[in-house]
Design a protein around this motif. Structure first.
Motif, PDB file in Angstrom:
ATOM      1  N   ILE A   1       0.857  -1.192   0.000  1.00 19.92           N
ATOM      2  CA  ILE A   1       0.000   0.000   0.000  1.00 19.92           C
ATOM      3  C   ILE A   1       0.892   1.241   0.000  1.00 19.92           C
ATOM      4  O   ILE A   1       2.049   1.196   0.408  1.00 19.92           O
ATOM      5  N   VAL A   2       0.316   2.308  -0.465  1.00 16.82           N
ATOM      6  CA  VAL A   2       1.050   3.575  -0.522  1.00 16.82           C
ATOM      7  C   VAL A   2       0.435   4.531   0.479  1.00 16.82           C
ATOM      8  O   VAL A   2      -0.762   4.829   0.432  1.00 16.82           O
ATOM      9  N   LEU A   3       1.279   4.980   1.400  1.00 16.15           N
ATOM     10  CA  LEU A   3       0.834   5.923   2.423  1.00 16.15           C
ATOM     11  C   LEU A   3       1.735   7.153   2.369  1.00 16.15           C
ATOM     12  O   LEU A   3       2.945   7.064   2.666  1.00 16.15           O
ATOM     13  N   GLY A   4       1.142   8.299   1.991  1.00 15.03           N
ATOM     14  CA  GLY A   4       1.921   9.545   1.926  1.00 15.03           C
ATOM     15  C   GLY A   4       3.074   9.462   0.962  1.00 15.03           C
ATOM     16  O   GLY A   4       4.149   9.979   1.232  1.00 15.03           O
ATOM     17  N   GLY A   5       2.856   8.781  -0.094  1.00 17.97           N
ATOM     18  CA  GLY A   5       3.898   8.642  -1.099  1.00 17.97           C
ATOM     19  C   GLY A   5       4.924   7.580  -0.790  1.00 17.97           C
ATOM     20  O   GLY A   5       5.893   7.404  -1.531  1.00 17.97           O
ATOM     21  N   VAL A   6       4.724   6.864   0.310  1.00 17.46           N
ATOM     22  CA  VAL A   6       5.657   5.795   0.704  1.00 17.46           C
ATOM     23  C   VAL A   6       4.966   4.446   0.551  1.00 17.46           C
ATOM     24  O   VAL A   6       3.844   4.262   1.019  1.00 17.46           O
ATOM     25  N   THR A   7       5.627   3.542  -0.122  1.00 16.11           N
ATOM     26  CA  THR A   7       5.069   2.200  -0.319  1.00 16.11           C
ATOM     27  C   THR A   7       5.430   1.316   0.875  1.00 16.11           C
ATOM     28  O   THR A   7       6.605   1.203   1.251  1.00 16.11           O
ATOM     29  N   ALA A   8       4.419   0.703   1.451  1.00 18.23           N
ATOM     30  CA  ALA A   8       4.612  -0.196   2.606  1.00 18.23           C
ATOM     31  C   ALA A   8       4.008  -1.560   2.306  1.00 18.23           C
ATOM     32  O   ALA A   8       3.026  -1.673   1.557  1.00 18.23           O
ATOM     33  N   THR A   9       4.608  -2.550   2.909  1.00 21.25           N
ATOM     34  CA  THR A   9       4.106  -3.923   2.743  1.00 21.25           C
ATOM     35  C   THR A   9       3.441  -4.366   4.035  1.00 21.25           C
ATOM     36  O   THR A   9       4.051  -4.330   5.117  1.00 21.25           O
ATOM     37  N   ILE A  10       2.216  -4.801   3.915  1.00 23.49           N
ATOM     38  CA  ILE A  10       1.436  -5.250   5.075  1.00 23.49           C
ATOM     39  C   ILE A  10       1.088  -6.726   4.885  1.00 23.49           C
ATOM     40  O   ILE A  10       0.631  -7.134   3.808  1.00 23.49           O
ATOM     41  N   HIS A  11       1.311  -7.519   5.952  1.00 29.41           N
ATOM     42  CA  HIS A  11       0.932  -8.935   5.902  1.00 29.41           C
ATOM     43  C   HIS A  11      -0.534  -9.071   6.297  1.00 29.41           C
ATOM     44  O   HIS A  11      -0.980  -8.545   7.312  1.00 29.41           O
ATOM     45  N   ARG A  12      -1.251  -9.787   5.493  1.00 32.30           N
ATOM     46  CA  ARG A  12      -2.678 -10.004   5.769  1.00 32.30           C
ATOM     47  C   ARG A  12      -2.980 -11.489   5.881  1.00 32.30           C
ATOM     48  O   ARG A  12      -2.316 -12.328   5.279  1.00 32.30           O
ATOM     49  N   GLN A  13      -4.001 -11.781   6.661  1.00 26.55           N
ATOM     50  CA  GLN A  13      -4.489 -13.156   6.806  1.00 26.55           C
ATOM     51  C   GLN A  13      -6.013 -13.124   6.751  1.00 26.55           C
ATOM     52  O   GLN A  13      -6.667 -12.586   7.646  1.00 26.55           O
ATOM     53  N   ASP A  14      -6.538 -13.699   5.713  1.00 23.02           N
ATOM     54  CA  ASP A  14      -7.985 -13.737   5.541  1.00 23.02           C
ATOM     55  C   ASP A  14      -8.504 -15.142   5.827  1.00 23.02           C
ATOM     56  O   ASP A  14      -7.862 -16.141   5.498  1.00 23.02           O
ATOM     57  N   THR A  15      -9.661 -15.221   6.460  1.00 23.16           N
ATOM     58  CA  THR A  15     -10.352 -16.501   6.652  1.00 23.16           C
ATOM     59  C   THR A  15     -11.222 -16.735   5.444  1.00 23.16           C
ATOM     60  O   THR A  15     -12.133 -15.952   5.162  1.00 23.16           O
ATOM     61  N   ILE A  16     -10.960 -17.857   4.741  1.00 20.42           N
ATOM     62  CA  ILE A  16     -11.714 -18.102   3.514  1.00 20.42           C
ATOM     63  C   ILE A  16     -12.642 -19.319   3.616  1.00 20.42           C
ATOM     64  O   ILE A  16     -13.465 -19.542   2.729  1.00 20.42           O
ATOM     65  N   ASP A  17     -12.503 -20.108   4.706  1.00 19.05           N
ATOM     66  CA  ASP A  17     -13.387 -21.270   4.847  1.00 19.05           C
ATOM     67  C   ASP A  17     -13.328 -21.778   6.282  1.00 19.05           C
ATOM     68  O   ASP A  17     -12.309 -21.641   6.962  1.00 19.05           O
ATOM     69  N   THR A  18     -14.397 -22.387   6.741  1.00 14.62           N
ATOM     70  CA  THR A  18     -14.458 -23.047   8.045  1.00 14.62           C
ATOM     71  C   THR A  18     -15.298 -24.313   7.908  1.00 14.62           C
ATOM     72  O   THR A  18     -16.092 -24.458   6.971  1.00 14.62           O
ATOM     73  N   GLY A  19     -15.117 -25.206   8.815  1.00 13.64           N
ATOM     74  CA  GLY A  19     -15.917 -26.436   8.785  1.00 13.64           C
ATOM     75  C   GLY A  19     -15.834 -27.186  10.092  1.00 13.64           C
ATOM     76  O   GLY A  19     -14.830 -27.099  10.814  1.00 13.64           O
ATOM     77  N   THR A  20     -16.887 -27.928  10.410  1.00 13.72           N
ATOM     78  CA  THR A  20     -16.949 -28.762  11.615  1.00 13.72           C
ATOM     79  C   THR A  20     -17.651 -30.067  11.261  1.00 13.72           C
ATOM     80  O   THR A  20     -18.708 -30.060  10.606  1.00 13.72           O
ATOM     81  N   PHE A  21     -17.075 -31.167  11.708  1.00 15.78           N
ATOM     82  CA  PHE A  21     -17.638 -32.488  11.445  1.00 15.78           C
ATOM     83  C   PHE A  21     -17.705 -33.270  12.758  1.00 15.78           C
ATOM     84  O   PHE A  21     -16.811 -33.171  13.605  1.00 15.78           O
ATOM     85  N   ASN A  22     -18.748 -34.061  12.902  1.00 17.73           N
ATOM     86  CA  ASN A  22     -18.935 -34.883  14.107  1.00 17.73           C
ATOM     87  C   ASN A  22     -19.374 -36.284  13.703  1.00 17.73           C
ATOM     88  O   ASN A  22     -20.140 -36.461  12.747  1.00 17.73           O
ATOM     89  N   LYS A  23     -18.901 -37.256  14.453  1.00 20.25           N
ATOM     90  CA  LYS A  23     -19.339 -38.632  14.208  1.00 20.25           C
ATOM     91  C   LYS A  23     -19.252 -39.416  15.513  1.00 20.25           C
ATOM     92  O   LYS A  23     -18.290 -39.276  16.269  1.00 20.25           O
ATOM     93  N   THR A  24     -20.257 -40.255  15.752  1.00 19.53           N
ATOM     94  CA  THR A  24     -20.322 -41.081  16.975  1.00 19.53           C
ATOM     95  C   THR A  24     -20.691 -42.510  16.594  1.00 19.53           C
ATOM     96  O   THR A  24     -21.524 -42.733  15.701  1.00 19.53           O
TER      97      THR A  24
END
Length: 305
Positions: free
Chosen positions: A225-248
């Motif tokens: 990203i560019v902030l005030g004319g300065v380019t900075a690198t930001i690490h991002r982590q997005d959640t793209i999926d979730t799941g839960t499974f059960n068995k008895t």
């Protein structure tokens, strides 16, 4: 010329000689009679040294009481359930290999019965036997959970997929009873017989287990990203999926198959009464991914027909 005095002296000498011969004959006869009682002179010396031999040939039945120590390995109890829930996914192989639960050690008493048949060939005794044991309280359970971060699928350039994966589960097993079918070989030691045996085993158990798998899939990437004319690198982590499974799963009568081997000794009392002591090991194959190994120390009393 022989005088009357000389004749009388000779007669007295002859009488003493005859008396001595008669006495010697009497002593010799008595000594021979005593020697005739010795076993070696009667031709039975070997009989005196030989063992008393019990005839082990025939059918027999009996009852027994024992003390058992058992190892119940739950470490991979959820495996087939997690394999099914995560089938065809990147999580199936790693999660299926987790050792979630411990191995427990259990002790219990038990009792049972046996029936068999022996065949004797000289000092060797061969036999077959069916043996049943009811176990009073061989039961154990375990539960736990764990979380790991796993690598995901191949992502687009500059991106990394990861799964925060949690596995929870538990299992319980109660061994009700088991039967063994064995062949055995023994040695005729007279009134006692040491023996060894090996064969097949089948057990009946109540088994339950459950598993829960949940995951959160993340996409990790760096964004410029560019902030005030300065380019900075930001690490991002997005959640793209979730799941839960059960068995008895629950089975009140689950059969286990395996093998048995051990050693023991029997002693014959009053010809037809047999007492025994033995050690038996039984190894069962997996039942619902649970492994059971048992050592049974027991005593018994039987009747030979």
């Amino acid at each position: 010329m022989i005088t009357s005095e000389s004749s009388s002296s000779m007669e007295r000498s002859m009488r003493r000689l005859l008396l001595a011969v008669a006495m010697l004959g009497t002593v010799s006869a008595a000594h021979a009679a005593d020697l005739s009682d010795l076993p070696i002179l009667r031709g039975s010396f070997t009989d005196g040294l030989s063992k008393t031999s019990h005839n082990w040939d025939g059918f027999y039945v009996g009852g027994q009481f024992g003390f058992a120590t058992t190892d119940v390995d739950f470490s991979h109890a959820p495996k087939t359930m997690t394999d099914f829930m995560l089938r065809n996914s990147i999580l199936e192989a790693p999660v299926g290999g987790w050792s979630l639960l411990p191995s427990n050690h259990v002790q219990s008493t038990g009792f049972g019965a046996y029936v068999g048949r022996n065949w004797q060939l000289y000092d060797a005794v061969f036999g077959v036997e069916a043996n049943y044991s009811y176990m009073k309280n061989i039961s154990s359970s375990a539960s736990d959970s764990m979380t790991r971060i796993l690598d995901g699928e191949t992502a687009p350039t500059g991106h990394t997929y990861t799964y925060v994966t949690s596995l929870g589960g538990g299992a319980a097993l109660k061994l009700k009873d088991y039967a063994t079918f064995r062949g055995r070989v023994g040695w005729d030691g007279g009134d006692f017989m040491p023996y060894a045996f090996a064969g097949l085993a089948i057990g009946r158990a109540e088994v339950s287990r459950f598993a829960t798998v949940s995951y959160i899939k993340h996409d990790d990437y760096d964004e410029s990203i560019v902030l005030g004319g300065v380019t900075a690198t930001i690490h991002r982590q997005d959640t793209i999926d979730t799941g839960t499974f059960n068995k008895t799963e629950l089975r009140t009568n689950s059969f286990m198959y395996g093998w048995t081997a051990g050693i023991g000794v029997e002693y014959a009392i009053c010809n037809n009464i047999l007492v025994r002591g033995e050690w038996e090991h039984v190894g069962f194959s997996d039942v619902k991914d649970i492994t059971v190994g048992l050592n049974n120390f027991r005593v018994g009393i039987g009747y030979q027909f």
